[in-house]
Design a protein around this motif. Structure first.
Motif, PDB file in Angstrom:
ATOM      1  N   GLN A  47       0.882  -1.159  -0.002  1.00  0.00           N
ATOM      2  CA  GLN A  47      -0.118  -0.020   0.200  1.00  0.00           C
ATOM      3  C   GLN A  47       0.722   1.196   0.362  1.00  0.00           C
ATOM      4  OE1 GLN A  47      -3.080  -0.605   0.159  1.00  0.00           O
ATOM      5  NE2 GLN A  47      -3.157   1.380  -0.069  1.00  0.00           N
ATOM      6  N   ALA A  48       0.739   1.936  -0.703  1.00  0.00           N
ATOM      7  CA  ALA A  48       1.931   3.440  -1.212  1.00  0.00           C
ATOM      8  C   ALA A  48       0.338   4.426  -1.116  1.00  0.00           C
ATOM      9  CB  ALA A  48       2.449   3.497  -2.534  1.00  0.00           C
ATOM     10  N   GLY A  49      -0.073   5.196  -0.095  1.00  0.00           N
ATOM     11  CA  GLY A  49      -1.130   6.335  -0.661  1.00  0.00           C
ATOM     12  C   GLY A  49      -2.336   5.648  -0.481  1.00  0.00           C
ATOM     13  N   GLU A  50      -2.743   6.077  -2.164  1.00  0.00           N
ATOM     14  CA  GLU A  50      -4.121   5.817  -2.223  1.00  0.00           C
ATOM     15  C   GLU A  50      -3.977   5.083  -3.431  1.00  0.00           C
ATOM     16  OE1 GLU A  50      -7.218   8.659  -3.539  1.00  0.00           O
ATOM     17  OE2 GLU A  50      -5.606  10.152  -1.652  1.00  0.00           O
ATOM     18  N   GLN A  55       7.033  -3.759  -5.943  1.00  0.00           N
ATOM     19  CA  GLN A  55       8.422  -3.292  -5.733  1.00  0.00           C
ATOM     20  C   GLN A  55       9.274  -5.205  -5.414  1.00  0.00           C
ATOM     21  OE1 GLN A  55       8.843  -2.654  -0.855  1.00  0.00           O
ATOM     22  NE2 GLN A  55       7.675  -0.917  -1.125  1.00  0.00           N
ATOM     23  N   LEU A  56      10.237  -4.894  -6.405  1.00  0.00           N
ATOM     24  CA  LEU A  56      11.140  -5.793  -6.972  1.00  0.00           C
ATOM     25  C   LEU A  56      12.583  -5.901  -5.609  1.00  0.00           C
ATOM     26  CD1 LEU A  56      10.024  -4.296  -9.693  1.00  0.00           C
ATOM     27  CD2 LEU A  56      10.350  -7.243 -10.930  1.00  0.00           C
ATOM     28  N   ALA A  57      12.829  -6.944  -5.579  1.00  0.00           N
ATOM     29  CA  ALA A  57      13.876  -7.122  -3.993  1.00  0.00           C
ATOM     30  C   ALA A  57      14.602  -8.309  -5.313  1.00  0.00           C
ATOM     31  CB  ALA A  57      13.899  -6.859  -3.105  1.00  0.00           C
ATOM     32  N   TRP A  58      16.170  -7.530  -5.176  1.00  0.00           N
ATOM     33  CA  TRP A  58      17.382  -9.234  -4.930  1.00  0.00           C
ATOM     34  C   TRP A  58      19.039  -8.278  -4.626  1.00  0.00           C
ATOM     35  CZ3 TRP A  58      20.139 -11.089  -9.541  1.00  0.00           C
ATOM     36  CH2 TRP A  58      20.670 -12.092  -9.410  1.00  0.00           C
ATOM     37  N   GLU A  59      18.870  -9.137  -3.841  1.00  0.00           N
ATOM     38  CA  GLU A  59      20.890  -9.181  -3.657  1.00  0.00           C
ATOM     39  C   GLU A  59      21.030  -7.362  -2.642  1.00  0.00           C
ATOM     40  OE1 GLU A  59      23.577  -8.986  -6.221  1.00  0.00           O
ATOM     41  OE2 GLU A  59      23.322 -11.572  -6.629  1.00  0.00           O
ATOM     42  N   ASN A  60      21.211  -7.031  -3.391  1.00  0.00           N
ATOM     43  CA  ASN A  60      20.865  -5.206  -2.665  1.00  0.00           C
ATOM     44  C   ASN A  60      20.364  -4.650  -3.755  1.00  0.00           C
ATOM     45  OD1 ASN A  60      22.947  -4.803  -4.082  1.00  0.00           O
ATOM     46  ND2 ASN A  60      24.090  -3.749  -2.182  1.00  0.00           N
ATOM     47  N   ALA A  61      19.360  -4.425  -4.317  1.00  0.00           N
ATOM     48  CA  ALA A  61      18.488  -3.595  -4.864  1.00  0.00           C
ATOM     49  C   ALA A  61      16.548  -3.544  -4.909  1.00  0.00           C
ATOM     50  CB  ALA A  61      18.715  -4.160  -5.732  1.00  0.00           C
TER      51      ALA A  61
END
Length: 68
Positions: A47-50, A55-61
């Motif tokens: 959830q982000a605001g309205e 979110q895509l995450a992998w290793e340190n990104a």
């Protein structure tokens, strides 16, 4: 159309294999660095605001893609 143009991805010369006529959406995103290493590729909707944020995450990104 050549086989190389039908395969999704990026060539070794960093040229995308894509035909713009088939693009549904393009956007610019920015990479953030995470404080901890993420072993497995993670895709989350947050959830982000309205709206939402993918979110895509992998290793340190971390990549945030806003969605409405």
């Amino acid at each position: 159309m050549e086989l190389a143009n039908r395969i999704w991805g990026v060539n070794w010369d960093q040229v995308a294999n894509r035909d713009p006529q088939f693009d549904v959406l393009t956007t610019t995103v920015y990479k953030e660095t995470t404080p901890n290493i993420i072993e497995t590729l993670s895709i989350n909707l947050v959830q982000a605001g309205e709206g939402l944020e993918m979110q895509l995450a992998w290793e340190n990104a971390l990549i945030r893609v806003p969605m409405k």
